[in-house]
Design an enzyme around this catalytic site. Structure first.
Site, short mmCIF file in Angstrom:
data_model
loop_
_atom_site.label_atom_id
_atom_site.label_comp_id
_atom_site.label_asym_id
_atom_site.label_seq_id
_atom_site.Cartn_x
_atom_site.Cartn_y
_atom_site.Cartn_z
NE ARG A 1 -7.90 -8.61 1.45
CZ ARG A 1 -7.69 -7.74 0.45
NH1 ARG A 1 -6.77 -6.78 0.60
NH2 ARG A 1 -8.39 -7.82 -0.66
CE LYS B 1 -4.29 -1.87 1.86
NZ LYS B 1 -5.30 -1.84 2.95
#
Length: 274
Positions: free
Chosen positions: A255, A221
Protein backbone atom coordinates in the site's frame (compact mmCIF):
# COMPACT_ATOMS: atom_id res chain seq x y z
CA UNK A 1 -4.24 -16.90 -2.95
CA UNK A 2 -7.37 -15.57 -4.64
CA UNK A 3 -9.69 -12.79 -3.49
CA UNK A 4 -13.07 -12.06 -5.06
CA UNK A 5 -13.54 -8.37 -5.83
CA UNK A 6 -17.11 -8.01 -7.13
CA UNK A 7 -16.70 -11.05 -9.36
CA UNK A 8 -13.09 -10.31 -10.34
CA UNK A 9 -10.82 -13.04 -9.01
CA UNK A 10 -7.51 -11.45 -8.09
CA UNK A 11 -4.53 -13.79 -7.72
CA UNK A 12 -2.22 -12.54 -4.98
CA UNK A 13 0.44 -15.15 -5.73
CA UNK A 14 2.06 -12.31 -7.65
CA UNK A 15 2.17 -9.33 -5.26
CA UNK A 16 -0.12 -6.40 -6.03
CA UNK A 17 0.12 -2.65 -5.51
CA UNK A 18 -2.52 -0.53 -3.79
CA UNK A 19 -2.33 3.18 -4.53
CA UNK A 20 -3.32 5.60 -1.75
CA UNK A 21 -5.83 8.36 -2.46
CA UNK A 22 -6.34 10.56 0.59
CA UNK A 23 -9.28 12.95 0.36
CA UNK A 24 -8.60 14.45 3.76
CA UNK A 25 -7.21 17.89 4.58
CA UNK A 26 -4.86 16.54 7.26
CA UNK A 27 -3.17 13.33 6.13
CA UNK A 28 0.47 13.15 7.30
CA UNK A 29 1.91 13.21 3.75
CA UNK A 30 -0.56 14.38 1.11
CA UNK A 31 -3.35 15.91 3.18
CA UNK A 32 -5.23 18.57 1.23
CA UNK A 33 -3.29 17.85 -1.96
CA UNK A 34 -6.19 16.25 -3.78
CA UNK A 35 -9.38 18.18 -3.01
CA UNK A 36 -10.90 19.07 -6.36
CA UNK A 37 -12.44 16.50 -8.69
CA UNK A 38 -10.12 17.24 -11.60
CA UNK A 39 -7.03 16.85 -9.38
CA UNK A 40 -8.36 13.63 -7.87
CA UNK A 41 -9.19 12.08 -11.23
CA UNK A 42 -5.80 13.05 -12.61
CA UNK A 43 -4.13 11.44 -9.61
CA UNK A 44 -6.12 8.24 -10.07
CA UNK A 45 -5.29 8.18 -13.77
CA UNK A 46 -1.58 8.48 -12.98
CA UNK A 47 -1.71 5.66 -10.43
CA UNK A 48 -3.63 3.36 -12.77
CA UNK A 49 -1.28 4.15 -15.64
CA UNK A 50 1.68 3.37 -13.40
CA UNK A 51 0.21 -0.05 -12.65
CA UNK A 52 -1.88 0.19 -9.48
CA UNK A 53 -4.04 -2.90 -8.99
CA UNK A 54 -6.24 -1.23 -6.36
CA UNK A 55 -7.02 2.35 -5.34
CA UNK A 56 -7.52 2.86 -1.59
CA UNK A 57 -9.65 5.92 -0.82
CA UNK A 58 -9.61 7.36 2.68
CA UNK A 59 -11.63 10.29 4.05
CA UNK A 60 -10.58 10.07 7.72
CA UNK A 61 -6.93 10.62 8.55
CA UNK A 62 -5.61 7.89 10.83
CA UNK A 63 -2.28 9.56 11.61
CA UNK A 64 -1.35 9.78 15.30
CA UNK A 65 -3.56 12.27 17.16
CA UNK A 66 -5.73 12.74 14.08
CA UNK A 67 -8.70 15.02 14.49
CA UNK A 68 -12.08 13.36 14.96
CA UNK A 69 -14.26 13.40 11.85
CA UNK A 70 -18.00 12.87 12.05
CA UNK A 71 -19.64 10.08 10.08
CA UNK A 72 -21.57 12.66 8.08
CA UNK A 73 -18.42 14.51 7.11
CA UNK A 74 -16.63 11.29 6.20
CA UNK A 75 -19.39 10.18 3.85
CA UNK A 76 -19.69 13.67 2.36
CA UNK A 77 -15.98 13.66 1.56
CA UNK A 78 -15.92 10.09 0.32
CA UNK A 79 -19.04 9.34 -1.69
CA UNK A 80 -18.73 11.98 -4.44
CA UNK A 81 -15.12 10.92 -5.04
CA UNK A 82 -16.00 7.22 -5.15
CA UNK A 83 -18.76 7.86 -7.68
CA UNK A 84 -16.59 10.15 -9.76
CA UNK A 85 -13.66 7.72 -9.92
CA UNK A 86 -15.85 4.81 -10.94
CA UNK A 87 -17.65 6.91 -13.55
CA UNK A 88 -14.35 7.94 -15.12
CA UNK A 89 -12.53 4.62 -14.58
CA UNK A 90 -15.29 1.98 -14.28
CA UNK A 91 -12.99 -1.03 -14.09
CA UNK A 92 -11.06 0.28 -11.09
CA UNK A 93 -11.01 -1.92 -8.02
CA UNK A 94 -11.70 0.48 -5.17
CA UNK A 95 -10.80 -0.14 -1.54
CA UNK A 96 -12.32 2.10 1.12
CA UNK A 97 -10.25 2.97 4.19
CA UNK A 98 -12.83 3.20 6.99
CA UNK A 99 -13.56 1.70 10.39
CA UNK A 100 -17.28 2.57 10.29
CA UNK A 101 -19.82 0.00 9.15
CA UNK A 102 -22.25 2.56 7.77
CA UNK A 103 -19.54 4.14 5.62
CA UNK A 104 -18.56 0.66 4.46
CA UNK A 105 -22.18 -0.16 3.58
CA UNK A 106 -22.76 3.00 1.58
CA UNK A 107 -19.42 2.61 -0.19
CA UNK A 108 -20.08 -0.99 -1.19
CA UNK A 109 -23.54 -0.06 -2.43
CA UNK A 110 -21.85 2.51 -4.65
CA UNK A 111 -19.23 0.21 -6.13
CA UNK A 112 -16.43 -0.26 -3.62
CA UNK A 113 -14.87 -3.73 -3.80
CA UNK A 114 -12.72 -3.93 -0.64
CA UNK A 115 -12.97 -2.54 2.89
CA UNK A 116 -9.73 -1.59 4.65
CA UNK A 117 -10.37 -1.31 8.41
CA UNK A 118 -7.60 0.01 10.67
CA UNK A 119 -9.41 -1.43 13.71
CA UNK A 120 -10.34 -4.89 12.38
CA UNK A 121 -13.86 -4.38 13.71
CA UNK A 122 -12.82 -3.14 17.15
CA UNK A 123 -14.22 0.37 16.67
CA UNK A 124 -17.58 -0.68 15.19
CA UNK A 125 -19.23 -3.89 16.32
CA UNK A 126 -21.37 -3.99 13.17
CA UNK A 127 -18.47 -3.90 10.74
CA UNK A 128 -17.91 -7.64 10.33
CA UNK A 129 -21.64 -8.25 10.01
CA UNK A 130 -21.70 -5.69 7.20
CA UNK A 131 -18.71 -7.22 5.42
CA UNK A 132 -20.30 -10.68 5.64
CA UNK A 133 -23.56 -9.40 4.18
CA UNK A 134 -21.84 -8.10 1.05
CA UNK A 135 -19.07 -10.75 0.91
CA UNK A 136 -16.21 -8.54 -0.18
CA UNK A 137 -12.55 -8.77 0.86
CA UNK A 138 -11.80 -7.35 4.30
CA UNK A 139 -8.42 -5.96 5.32
CA UNK A 140 -7.92 -6.27 9.09
CA UNK A 141 -5.17 -4.13 10.57
CA UNK A 142 -3.48 -4.42 13.94
CA UNK A 143 -3.92 -1.39 16.17
CA UNK A 144 -4.55 -0.72 19.83
CA UNK A 145 -6.85 2.12 20.87
CA UNK A 146 -7.81 4.78 18.34
CA UNK A 147 -5.79 7.14 16.14
CA UNK A 148 -6.11 9.65 18.97
CA UNK A 149 -4.78 7.29 21.68
CA UNK A 150 -2.70 4.64 19.93
CA UNK A 151 0.74 6.13 20.53
CA UNK A 152 0.20 5.90 24.28
CA UNK A 153 -0.43 2.16 23.91
CA UNK A 154 2.94 0.83 22.79
CA UNK A 155 3.71 -1.51 25.70
CA UNK A 156 4.15 -5.18 24.73
CA UNK A 157 5.84 -8.15 26.36
CA UNK A 158 6.37 -9.79 22.96
CA UNK A 159 4.94 -7.68 20.18
CA UNK A 160 4.90 -10.26 17.39
CA UNK A 161 3.49 -12.99 19.63
CA UNK A 162 0.74 -10.63 20.82
CA UNK A 163 -0.03 -9.55 17.25
CA UNK A 164 -0.32 -13.15 16.09
CA UNK A 165 -2.75 -13.83 18.92
CA UNK A 166 -4.70 -10.68 18.00
CA UNK A 167 -5.01 -11.77 14.38
CA UNK A 168 -5.90 -15.34 15.34
CA UNK A 169 -8.82 -14.03 17.39
CA UNK A 170 -9.89 -11.64 14.63
CA UNK A 171 -9.81 -14.39 12.02
CA UNK A 172 -11.97 -16.66 14.18
CA UNK A 173 -14.41 -13.79 14.71
CA UNK A 174 -14.53 -12.95 11.00
CA UNK A 175 -15.03 -16.58 10.01
CA UNK A 176 -17.87 -16.87 12.54
CA UNK A 177 -19.68 -14.16 10.57
CA UNK A 178 -19.01 -16.02 7.33
CA UNK A 179 -16.41 -13.66 5.85
CA UNK A 180 -14.43 -15.50 3.18
CA UNK A 181 -11.71 -13.19 1.91
CA UNK A 182 -9.44 -11.85 4.65
CA UNK A 183 -6.20 -9.87 4.40
CA UNK A 184 -4.05 -8.94 7.38
CA UNK A 185 -2.13 -5.70 7.84
CA UNK A 186 0.47 -5.52 10.64
CA UNK A 187 -0.26 -1.81 11.02
CA UNK A 188 3.19 -0.27 10.78
CA UNK A 189 3.14 2.96 12.76
CA UNK A 190 -0.05 2.17 14.66
CA UNK A 191 0.50 1.73 18.42
CA UNK A 192 4.14 0.92 17.71
CA UNK A 193 7.42 2.69 18.33
CA UNK A 194 10.05 2.93 15.62
CA UNK A 195 11.97 0.04 17.17
CA UNK A 196 8.82 -2.09 17.36
CA UNK A 197 8.01 -1.38 13.71
CA UNK A 198 11.40 -2.74 12.70
CA UNK A 199 11.00 -5.80 14.89
CA UNK A 200 7.69 -6.52 13.15
CA UNK A 201 9.30 -6.02 9.74
CA UNK A 202 12.21 -8.28 10.69
CA UNK A 203 9.78 -11.05 11.69
CA UNK A 204 7.10 -10.38 9.08
CA UNK A 205 7.46 -13.88 7.63
CA UNK A 206 6.01 -15.30 10.87
CA UNK A 207 2.62 -13.86 9.92
CA UNK A 208 2.50 -16.29 7.01
CA UNK A 209 1.52 -18.90 9.63
CA UNK A 210 -1.98 -17.36 9.49
CA UNK A 211 -2.20 -18.53 5.85
CA UNK A 212 -3.70 -15.22 4.74
CA UNK A 213 -2.44 -12.50 2.38
CA UNK A 214 -0.33 -9.84 4.10
CA UNK A 215 -0.60 -6.14 3.28
CA UNK A 216 2.43 -3.97 4.07
CA UNK A 217 1.89 -0.24 4.43
CA UNK A 218 5.10 1.61 5.24
CA UNK A 219 4.88 4.33 2.61
CA UNK A 220 6.68 7.51 3.73
CA UNK A 221 5.96 6.79 7.40
CA UNK A 222 7.90 8.11 10.39
CA UNK A 223 9.60 4.74 10.88
CA UNK A 224 11.51 5.70 7.73
CA UNK A 225 12.08 9.42 7.92
CA UNK A 226 12.73 9.79 11.66
CA UNK A 227 15.77 7.46 11.79
CA UNK A 228 17.06 9.21 8.66
CA UNK A 229 16.39 12.65 10.18
CA UNK A 230 14.42 13.49 7.09
CA UNK A 231 10.78 14.12 6.21
CA UNK A 232 7.84 12.33 4.51
CA UNK A 233 8.64 14.23 1.31
CA UNK A 234 12.16 12.73 1.26
CA UNK A 235 11.21 9.19 2.30
CA UNK A 236 10.68 7.55 -1.10
CA UNK A 237 14.04 5.80 -1.18
CA UNK A 238 13.53 4.37 2.30
CA UNK A 239 10.00 3.34 1.38
CA UNK A 240 11.27 1.44 -1.65
CA UNK A 241 13.92 -0.32 0.42
CA UNK A 242 11.40 -1.50 3.01
CA UNK A 243 8.87 -2.48 0.34
CA UNK A 244 11.40 -4.88 -1.15
CA UNK A 245 12.16 -6.32 2.29
CA UNK A 246 8.42 -6.78 2.90
CA UNK A 247 8.08 -8.65 -0.39
CA UNK A 248 10.92 -11.01 0.50
CA UNK A 249 9.17 -11.76 3.79
CA UNK A 250 5.83 -12.64 2.23
CA UNK A 251 3.85 -9.45 1.64
CA UNK A 252 1.15 -9.87 -1.01
CA UNK A 253 0.06 -6.23 -1.26
CA UNK A 254 2.09 -3.03 -1.01
CA UNK A 255 0.00 0.00 0.00
CA UNK A 256 1.84 3.06 -1.30
CA UNK A 257 1.76 6.71 -2.29
CA UNK A 258 4.27 6.08 -5.09
CA UNK A 259 2.89 3.44 -7.41
CA UNK A 260 5.55 3.42 -10.12
CA UNK A 261 8.37 2.64 -7.71
CA UNK A 262 6.35 -0.06 -5.93
CA UNK A 263 5.44 -1.72 -9.23
CA UNK A 264 9.12 -1.77 -10.12
CA UNK A 265 9.85 -3.44 -6.77
CA UNK A 266 7.30 -6.15 -7.54
CA UNK A 267 8.72 -6.71 -11.04
CA UNK A 268 12.28 -7.10 -9.77
CA UNK A 269 11.17 -9.27 -6.86
CA UNK A 270 9.26 -11.52 -9.25
CA UNK A 271 12.45 -12.15 -11.23
CA UNK A 272 13.97 -13.77 -8.15
CA UNK A 273 11.29 -16.46 -8.10
CA UNK A 274 11.49 -17.48 -11.77
Amino acid sequence: MLINCLGNLIDLTTPKVMGILNVTPNSFYDGGKYQHETEILKRVEVMLTEGADFIDIGAYSSKPNAEFVSEEEEVNRLLPILKSVLKEFPNTIISIDTFRSQIAKVSIENGAAIINDISAGSLDEKMMETIAKFQIPYIMMHMKGTPQTMMSLTTYDDIVKEMLFYFSEKVVQARSFGINDLIIDPGFGFAKTTEQNYEVMQKLQLFQSLELPILAGVSRKSMIYKPLESSPEKALNGTTALNMIALTKGASILRVHDVKEAVECVKLFSLMSL
